[in-house]
Design a protein around this motif. Structure first.
Motif, mmCIF file in Angstrom:
data_model
loop_
_atom_site.group_PDB
_atom_site.id
_atom_site.type_symbol
_atom_site.label_atom_id
_atom_site.label_comp_id
_atom_site.label_asym_id
_atom_site.label_seq_id
_atom_site.Cartn_x
_atom_site.Cartn_y
_atom_site.Cartn_z
ATOM 1 N N VAL A 59 1.646 26.932 8.680
ATOM 2 C CA VAL A 59 2.546 27.374 6.879
ATOM 3 C C VAL A 59 3.313 25.747 6.687
ATOM 4 O O VAL A 59 4.003 25.540 7.499
ATOM 5 N N ALA A 91 2.733 31.835 1.375
ATOM 6 C CA ALA A 91 2.783 31.375 2.413
ATOM 7 C C ALA A 91 4.396 31.408 2.990
ATOM 8 O O ALA A 91 4.712 32.238 3.440
ATOM 9 N N TYR A 92 4.872 30.034 1.818
ATOM 10 C CA TYR A 92 5.808 30.143 1.687
ATOM 11 C C TYR A 92 7.052 30.884 1.115
ATOM 12 O O TYR A 92 7.796 31.459 1.775
ATOM 13 N N GLY A 135 5.921 34.318 1.445
ATOM 14 C CA GLY A 135 6.977 34.701 3.202
ATOM 15 C C GLY A 135 7.404 34.524 4.118
ATOM 16 O O GLY A 135 8.117 35.408 4.465
ATOM 17 N N TYR A 136 7.969 33.496 4.284
ATOM 18 C CA TYR A 136 8.145 32.565 5.327
ATOM 19 C C TYR A 136 9.402 32.521 4.613
ATOM 20 O O TYR A 136 11.059 33.099 5.480
ATOM 21 N N LYS A 138 10.321 42.175 10.606
ATOM 22 C CA LYS A 138 8.991 41.625 10.108
ATOM 23 C C LYS A 138 8.165 42.411 9.820
ATOM 24 O O LYS A 138 6.921 41.695 8.280
ATOM 25 N N LEU A 175 5.638 32.077 9.927
ATOM 26 C CA LEU A 175 5.817 33.152 9.199
ATOM 27 C C LEU A 175 5.048 34.260 10.207
ATOM 28 O O LEU A 175 4.339 34.423 10.834
ATOM 29 N N VAL A 214 0.210 34.513 2.407
ATOM 30 C CA VAL A 214 0.787 35.589 2.958
ATOM 31 C C VAL A 214 0.106 36.150 4.454
ATOM 32 O O VAL A 214 0.340 35.530 5.994
ATOM 33 N N GLY A 261 -1.138 33.029 6.114
ATOM 34 C CA GLY A 261 -0.123 31.975 7.257
ATOM 35 C C GLY A 261 0.530 32.986 8.030
ATOM 36 O O GLY A 261 1.189 32.595 9.376
ATOM 37 N N GLN A 266 11.307 35.910 4.896
ATOM 38 C CA GLN A 266 11.372 36.298 5.992
ATOM 39 C C GLN A 266 12.585 36.322 6.382
ATOM 40 O O GLN A 266 13.484 36.482 7.338
#
Lengths: 418, 662, 246
Positions: B581, B411-412, B414-415, B424, B487, B573, B576, B418
């Motif tokens: 997240v 998840a992080y 993905g952050y 996106k 995210l 991901v 998230g 971004q």
């Protein structure tokens, strides 16, 4: 080699060793008891209450640590000796705290309500007192009725019985279900963790009857002892915790010293083999699981009045895992190892997270222990598991073992069979 | 209600007046334009308009409405809003704004100034509410006949928002003329709704009510529900009743307490007021005299009975009124019947009940479908979270408590991506493989550094990976802070697929479902159809034999663990995108994931699918029974699982025989 | 004379594989019996069924003069009825002393409270000493059994089996990893034991079986292929085919 040459001196020693030897005569028991007594006496005599320098908050911290040591002993009994990696013993600990907390909160609120009613023109009716108590305690979760589970909250003896009964029964029912269907190893660990999670989620609800996530608070104010300063109360709880720890240790040492201890260690190492010897393994496991749950409940009942508050977060699965961490770092399969681990890690944790540990300046980055202690603990734990499976207690072997190599001294911890 | 528009209408009037003032000062008086056709119509009907009688006004309104002039609607609106004035000097209709003691006059169409007039020289046209309604209806008809279908539709929406009886005629007339089938359909629906509410003919209303059977529109239910409105009525047992009774209430049951029932009797004047406990206590306190009340010591008044007795003594002494005892209250209540009575006639309520039942039936069906969809999407989330674990735990027998942290790492990832790729859609497409790569590497590192040394010591693996888990969590906290990081999903995943008012599926859930299906198929393929899968299975079943056949178990373990961890990253991901997240994102899923694997049966992808499905549906099912309390739902679900394991300790897809003991 | 243990028409399958196929078997009190058979013949599964570890799909397993069914009983109950088992791989509690291992096996009440309140007395110590004498571990009584050699562990397990005082002993490959002298001792011990109780020995080693000099049951693909003296079965054509022929 059908009949190995028998060494007469070894045989003689064997003869003396096979005689029943009281657990009280074991060196580790004697040393632990003496240290415990010495420590307790010195802390009490140096406490604020006795005119010494040790602050009340430190006495409380030490008293709480004693309780943590006690539950660690229970954990060692169930995991280190019986091979059941329970990730649920902190749930029993928390329940013990809740049970005693209910009495403290109820009795104290009742005292306050009665005191307040003293100035009212009419003496209060029992119903009015109950209503006022209900509003006081449950107003925070939007209720005013006293739930049925508080039926015994007015009575200290009944609530103390519940301290034993509630964790004990929960462990009995859960253990019966789990052991009966032969859930073992990591499955059992996960199942105990699930039980803990379910309990904490349940308690998080406002309508659980135990004030949801607010938990029970103000537990440091013991009803009937409002006039006694906290410095004295803290010493009293410290001593009580020490006595409980001593008693718990002796009980555990007694249990593991005899044939029962042999059987449960056998279960830990090779459960099917014990079964083929004719032992009903489930009964042994259930006994140990329930007994340790009760010990955990008692430890919790002593801990939370010193902590002042018990809430569902205390019961979260992570707490029980930390308990396993303590025992593993201290050295499982030896009771004093559990005490060393719990005391060492929890005090260190208090020191690091309390912001008292000095920061480390690296020039480009400053390591603040409040942030990095968890990382250190996690890494340390991995290292201990990998390189020092005997934990800190293993150091004792290095000191003692060479002298008594041939004797059947302390059992070395061994990983449970799959 | 009616004040607001009038006040709002004042503001422009003032503006116009000010503008006119400047105009007048600068240019001076100007010759007035002759009356426009619409003004002419007003002038023609001047008498009727000024008379302002409901009975005679009809032709005047009709003349305007049927004139076909575009300005007629504005004039009607002015008229209805009482902004129309008539100048006495020449009878022309004008708008007027107060200016001191005089009026500033403007043309009703163009807003051109028409000079000033004293208050006595103009008359305000004040249509009464009846006429206002008639004008309103005419206005509606006007708009419903507008050549632009968008305007017609808007008019219709206006009617539905604020329906009035007067709309009915215009609406019915408009339906016949409507050419656009879509608008006509909408008009027909609105007409039926208005019929239900306002038609005088009961048969027509019932027909309209029945026509809505099975209609899921929320506004339909809003139309029907008021028809079932009830009020509580009380009557003596002996009194006959022809009321349309919804249900009879029994005091002391169904949430209708004795106190409430008695309260109603008191309010209806059918019973004397009862002295409440508080009032009793007040009276007692007031009567305290030297530590006692009516001869009773105050200190003894610590029970209800004692207080009642003391009050009775006071009453006997005549100092306070007697109160009715509870028995007397009960006896009195026994003489009355409490009923919920419908305001509408039985024919209407029967038809409505029938229709609503039919609607509820369909709604329940769709809700069940909705619940099933919820269950599926929760199941896919659990499947995503658990499938990596199923591989490491099931295939390798290694329990990885840090699995949740791998999800968190995904998840992080993905952050962070971004932060660099603002687009996106692109960022998510990039994030998926990157998250896989990062967590794959992390998994391999974990396997090489820690787990490799602990094979066959599962409990120690559990604890060591737990150590890794707390270290990683804290590390994430130190790097990213404690607050949730965004995210964001691409816009095209933002909406929902709306099937009808009772059923909609958000696209993100569909995406997650699709993702988990892909995972399922890919893993099935890898494990059953590829060389790697073959080697993995052989290492699992008999590592020594596999090694003898030239398979390197070390390599296979490493790859398997990497694969399981990498999948956790991708799952991270996906999770998230809809969850917060934070550093404990994964920890929230770990227990459920383990349960999914255990319930499904260790070592089987089908098992994980079955476990996720069971747990997902179960949790949603329990939540549906008690929607306000998701915590309780989780609690009960875990208890169910604990019991489930009693009966199937090895899960749904249990391996049997020797393999199960491996 | 009724049979001590009777297995009748038992079948068990794992995932479609029939490990035991309509197997019937009987043993008298005070009988020594050897079971031989190639790998996968179902020897271990047979023992698992008798000791309650595996539940058969069909068939009967009855025990003792009262014909108690063993099918519904747990491993521990069956062990307490008097069926002792020695495993192929020596399984002793390596963490505990030889003495503790024997003490645990000693026939005594098995419930937790009895175990907790148990205090060793002179009789028990004497009994353990006698057993230790028998298995040649007198000098090693206080050693951790994990420190023992492979052969010694085998002995210890036999000693634990004897300590249970069972009516039926199931012995899985007792001679594996033993020296010639130890084997002779084992043979002697088993024959001695079989005078008062039933003993079933599962063994690969033909020489060892010959020394036992008892009836032999040959298992093949989960059922009994032949039964009789060793000479008889080794001359059976089918046995030669499936087992000795390889």
């Amino acid at each position: 080699m059908a009949t190995p040459p028998t060494n007469p001196t070894m045989s003689e020693r064997g003869r003396s060793l096979v005689r029943h030897r009281s657990f009280l005569a074991q060196p580790s028991t004697i040393v632990v008891m003496l240290l415990l007594i010495a420590f307790t006496v010195s802390i009490v005599s140096l406490s604020e209450a006795a005119g010494g320098d040790i602050s009340t908050s430190l006495v409380k911290t030490l008293g709480k640590t004693m309780c943590l040591c006690l539950i660690a002993v229970a954990m060692d009994l169930v995991w280190g000796y019986c091979g059941i990696l329970s990730l649920g013993h902190f749930a029993f600990f928390g329940l013990g705290g809740y049970m005693v907390g209910m009495w403290i909160m109820y009795a104290r609120t009742e005292a306050i309500v009665v005191e307040a009613a003293r100035n009212a023109p009419l003496p209060p009716t029992p119903q009015e007192i109950r209503d006022a108590i209900g509003t006081q305690i449950f107003g925070v979760v939007g209720g005013s009725d006293i739930p049925p589970i508080w039926a015994f909250a007015h009575s200290l003896p009944l609530q103390l019985i519940l301290v034993v009964l509630v964790p004990g029964l929960l462990a009995l029912v859960f253990g019966w279900l789990a052991f009966r269907s032969r859930v073992t190893g990591v499955y059992l660990s996960i199942l105990t963790q699930a039980m803990t999670l379910a309990l904490s989620l349940y308690l998080f609800q406002n309508d659980s009857g135990l004030r949801g996530n607010n938990g029970l608070s103000g537990l440091q104010n013991i009803p009937g002892f409002e006039e006694v300063p906290q410095s004295v109360v803290s010493v009293a709880f410290f001593v009580a915790s020490a006595v409980a720890l001593g008693a718990g240790y002796l009980l555990a040492a007694w249990i593991v010293s005899g044939k029962f201890g042999s059987v449960i260690r056998g279960i830990r190492d090779d459960e099917p083999r014990v079964r083929f010897l004719g032992y009903q393994v489930e009964h042994y496991k259930l006994f140990v699981f329930t007994l340790t749950a009760i010990i955990a409940g008692i430890a919790g009942a002593l801990y939370y009045p010193q902590a002042g508050i018990v809430n569902p977060a205390e019961i979260a699965p992570i707490a029980s895992i930390y308990l396993a961490v303590w025992v593993a770092i201290g050295g499982r399969g030896r009771l004093y190892g559990a005490i060393i681990g719990a005391a060492f890690v929890s005090l260190l944790s208090t020191w690091f997270t309390g912001g008292r540990a000095p920061d480390i300046h690296l020039g480009f980055y400053t390591i603040q222990w409040v942030d990095w202690w968890q990382v250190l603990l996690g890494v340390a734990f991995v290292l201990v598991t990998l390189f020092a499976p005997k934990g800190i207690g293993g150091l004792v072997d290095l000191l003692v073992r060479p002298k008594r190599q041939a004797s059947a001294g302390q059992p070395a911890p061994r990983e449970a069979a799959e | 209600m009616r004040k607001a528009p009038r006040l709002a209408g004042l503001a422009p009037a003032v503006l116009v007046a000010l503008a006119a003032l400047f105009w007048a000062a600068g240019v001076g008086a100007q010759s007035e334009a002759p009356p426009t056709p619409v003004e002419q119509i007003l002038l023609d009907n001047s008498e009727l308009i000024q008379k302002s009688s409901r009975r005679t006004i009809g032709p005047a309104i009709d003349a305007l409405a049927s004139s076909g002039l575009p300005e007629a609607a504005d004039v009607l609106r002015l008229w209805r809003e009482r902004e129309l004035y008539v100048r006495k000097s020449d009878g022309r209709f004008v708008r007027a704004a107060r200016k001191g003691s005089a009026y500033e006059l403007t043309n009703i169409i163009t807003g051109a100034p028409m000079g000033e007039a004293s208050r006595r020289d103009v008359d305000q046209i004040k249509p009464n509410s009846g006429i206002q309604a008639m004008i309103g209806a005419a206005l509606v008809a006007f708009q419903l006949n507008d050549p632009d279908p968008a305007v017609r539709l808007r008019a219709l929406q206006g009617i539905e928002r604020d329906p009035e009886a007067s709309h009915l005629t215009g609406l019915r007339a408009a339906i016949g003329r409507e050419s656009d089938p879509f608008v006509q359909e909408a008009m027909a629906r609105a007409e039926r709704r208005l019929t239900i509410q306002f038609d005088e003919d009961e048969a027509a209303r019932i027909a309209a009510i029945m026509s809505f059977a099975g209609d899921l529109d929320v506004s339909t239910r809003a139309t029907l529900n008021p028809l079932l409105a009830t009020h509580l009525a009380v009557r003596e047992k002996s009194a006959p009743s022809d009321a349309n009774v919804a249900r009879t209430l029994t005091p002391g049951s169904d949430g209708f307490s004795y106190q409430a029932a008695y309260e109603i009797l008191v309010n209806e004047g059918l019973a004397p007021k009862v002295i409440t406990a508080a009032a009793r206590d007040q009276a007692l306190i007031a009567a305290i005299d030297d530590g006692s009340v009516a001869g009773v010591k105050v200190a003894t008044l610590d029970t209800r009975e004692a207080r009642d007795a003391a009050y009775l003594r006071l009453a006997d002494e005549g100092k306070v009124p007697h109160t009715m005892t509870e028995d007397e209250q009960f006896a009195l209540l026994g003489n009355f019947i409490f009923e919920d009575v419908y305001s509408q006639s039985p024919a209407i309520t029967d038809a409505t009940n029938e229709t609503i039942d039919a609607i509820n039936m369909r709604v329940a069906m769709y809700e069940a479908a909705d619940l099933a969809l919820d269950g599926i999407s929760l199941a896919s989330i659990y499947f995503l979270a658990a499938i990596g674990l199923a591989i490491t735990f099931g295939v390798m027998g290694v329990i990885n408590m840090a699995h949740g942290e791998f999800i968190m790492m995904g998840a992080y990832t993905g952050y962070v991506i971004q932060l660099f790729i603002p687009d996106k859609t692109l960022s998510i497409i990039v994030a998926l493989p990157v998250a896989f790569a990062i967590t794959f590497a992390a998994g391999v590192a974990l396997e090489r550094l820690v787990i490799r040394w602990l094979y066959h010591r599962p409990l120690e693996t559990l604890l060591a990976t737990f150590g890794v888990s707390i270290a990683l969590q804290q590390l994430a906290k130190n790097i990213f802070g404690t607050q949730a990081r965004p995210l964001t999903s691409p816009d095209w995943l933002g909406g929902a697929l709306v099937i009808n008012d009772a059923l909609s599926i958000s696209y993100i859930r569909i995406a997650i479902f699709v993702l988990s299906v892909i995972f399922f198929l890919v893993l099935l393929f890898i494990l059953n159809k590829t060389r790697l899968g073959l080697e993995v299975r052989s290492v699992r079943q008999n590592p020594r034999m596999a090694a003898a056949m030239g398979i390197n178990p070390d390599r296979i373990n490493m790859l398997t663990f990497g694969l399981g961890s990498g999948i956790a990253g991708i799952a991270g991901v996906a999770i998230g995108l809809f969850a917060k997240v934070t550093s404990d994102l994964g920890a929230g899923y770990i227990v459920q994931s383990f349960m999914t694997v255990v319930v499904g049966g260790v070592g089987s992808i089908f098992g994980t699918l079955a476990g996720a499905t069971l747990i997902g549906f179960l949790q949603k099912g329990i939540e549906a029974l008690n929607p306000s309390n998701t915590l309780a739902a989780q609690t009960y679900m875990i208890i169910f699982i604990i019991i489930f394991i009693q009966f199937r300790p090895k899960g749904i897809f249990a391996l049997k025989g020797r393999a199960a003991e491996a | 004379m009724s049979a001590l243990l009777e297995v009748a028409g038992v079948s068990v399958s794992f995932d479609g594989f029939r490990a035991i196929n309509n197997l019937s078997f009987e043993i008298e009190e005070a009988e020594l019996r050897a079971i031989i058979g190639p790998n996968g013949a179902g020897k271990t599964t047979f023992m698992d069924i008798v000791t309650g570890k595996t539940r058969p799909n069909v068939g009967k397993v009855t025990w003792g003069p009262n014909n108690i069914s063993l099918l519904k009983r747990s491993e521990a109950e069956i062990a307490r009825l008097g069926i002792g088992r020695k495993f192929q791989r020596p399984t002793v509690f390596e963490d505990q002393s030889v003495f503790d291992n024997l003490l645990m096996a000693l026939k005594k009440p098995r419930n937790p409270f009895a175990a907790m309140l148990y205090r060793r007395d002179e009789d028990d110590i004497a009994r353990i000493r006698a057993l230790a004498e028998e298995i040649g571990l007198t000098g090693a009584l206080m050693r951790r059994s994990g420190e023992l050699s492979h052969g010694q562990k085998q002995w210890l397990e036999i000693g634990m089996l004897l300590a249970q005082d069972p009516k039926l002993l199931l012995v899985d490959e007792p001679a594996a990893g033993m020296t010639v002298g130890e084997r002779e001792h084992t043979t002697r011990l088993l024959r001695e034991t079989a005078r008062t109780r039933a003993v079933i020995v599962v063994e690969h080693d033909m020489e060892f079986v010959r020394q036992l000099g008892c009836r032999v049951t040959v298992l093949h693909e989960g059922s009994v292929l032949a039964e009789g003296s060793l000479d008889y079965v080794t001359n059976d054509a089918r046995v030669i085919d499936v087992y000795l022929g390889r």
